[in-house]
Design an enzyme around this catalytic site. Sequence first.
Site, PDB file in Angstrom:
ATOM      1  N   CYS A  79      24.559 -30.009   0.297  1.00 45.01           N
ATOM      2  CA  CYS A  79      23.969 -28.711  -0.049  1.00 45.01           C
ATOM      3  C   CYS A  79      22.702 -28.463   0.777  1.00 45.01           C
ATOM      4  O   CYS A  79      22.788 -28.209   1.969  1.00 45.01           O
ATOM      5  CB  CYS A  79      23.734 -28.619  -1.553  1.00 45.01           C
ATOM      6  SG  CYS A  79      23.463 -26.923  -2.098  1.00 45.01           S
ATOM      7  N   HIS A 120      29.104 -29.901  -3.491  1.00 40.47           N
ATOM      8  CA  HIS A 120      28.535 -31.052  -4.202  1.00 40.47           C
ATOM      9  C   HIS A 120      29.622 -32.044  -4.593  1.00 40.47           C
ATOM     10  O   HIS A 120      30.046 -32.074  -5.752  1.00 40.47           O
ATOM     11  CB  HIS A 120      27.794 -30.581  -5.462  1.00 40.47           C
ATOM     12  CG  HIS A 120      26.485 -29.919  -5.188  1.00 40.47           C
ATOM     13  ND1 HIS A 120      25.300 -30.625  -5.094  1.00 40.47           N
ATOM     14  CD2 HIS A 120      26.170 -28.627  -4.971  1.00 40.47           C
ATOM     15  CE1 HIS A 120      24.318 -29.787  -4.835  1.00 40.47           C
ATOM     16  NE2 HIS A 120      24.808 -28.567  -4.756  1.00 40.47           N
ATOM     17  N   GLU A 129      29.307 -35.090  -5.209  1.00 45.88           N
ATOM     18  CA  GLU A 129      28.812 -36.029  -6.241  1.00 45.88           C
ATOM     19  C   GLU A 129      29.088 -35.509  -7.649  1.00 45.88           C
ATOM     20  O   GLU A 129      29.248 -36.296  -8.577  1.00 45.88           O
ATOM     21  CB  GLU A 129      27.311 -36.313  -6.038  1.00 45.88           C
ATOM     22  CG  GLU A 129      26.338 -35.272  -6.572  1.00 45.88           C
ATOM     23  CD  GLU A 129      26.274 -33.989  -5.741  1.00 45.88           C
ATOM     24  OE1 GLU A 129      26.977 -33.905  -4.709  1.00 45.88           O
ATOM     25  OE2 GLU A 129      25.510 -33.085  -6.119  1.00 45.88           O
TER      26      GLU A 129
END
Length: 237
Positions: A112, A211, A213
């Site tokens: 990001c 994202h 994660e």
Amino acid sequence: MLNVEGYAVKKVLVTPCKNKNLYCIINDYMDALLKAGVLPVLLPLTDDKTALEAYLADADGLVLTGGGDVEPALYGEERDPLCGPANPVRDGMELFLSQMAHHRNIPTLGICRGIQVMNCALGGNLYQHVETAEMHQRTDVPREGVHSVSVEEGTLLHRILKQEKIMVNSRHHQAVNRLGQGFVAAAHAPDGLTEGAEDPSRRFFLGVQWHPESMYEADGNARNIFAAFAAAVKENS
Ligand SMILES: [Mn+2]
């Protein structure tokens, strides 16, 4: 070499955000790295280059995390009213770490804000507020695929994902504009925005605008990105 439960101990620096008197990190970053088999090390927020050099000297990888907007002056532009507040210490810290990691070929994953910082570190610039922000600013569903990205053949990202199109989450209102020196677009959103970029001259210098994660548990693509990064980190010596 030390071993923790069968995997080599490799340290990955993780950049923090700041909230009042706390250095903080969304736990997903740390959890994903640990699950991928490397040891995340959360940095303090500092632009002390001597300290950052010392951290880098002992690091096998770098993750540039999500966060607020980069100061437009750092890529030579006037501030747009829609650009959010900048954190000069974090900007200085992450630009320095990006440039050093790039120079030393230390495996780097930008997420990001991270891809945006990497692009600025290589001399590129950003859109301060994308016209299609409604499609990209989906903080209401942080773990859900909300738009597709097309993955460019021949890129590291394509070798990792082995797919031409995937669905990604999206929590940004800025984006990479002109690519920095050596940075190559690896993924695009349907509106044409760059959602992935990499420097093929480096072992692993990859940024994604989404994202992974946040989707680690649910999404094999997200796990593959972390697995490929961890593999590059483990090869780093
Ligand atoms: Mn997006």
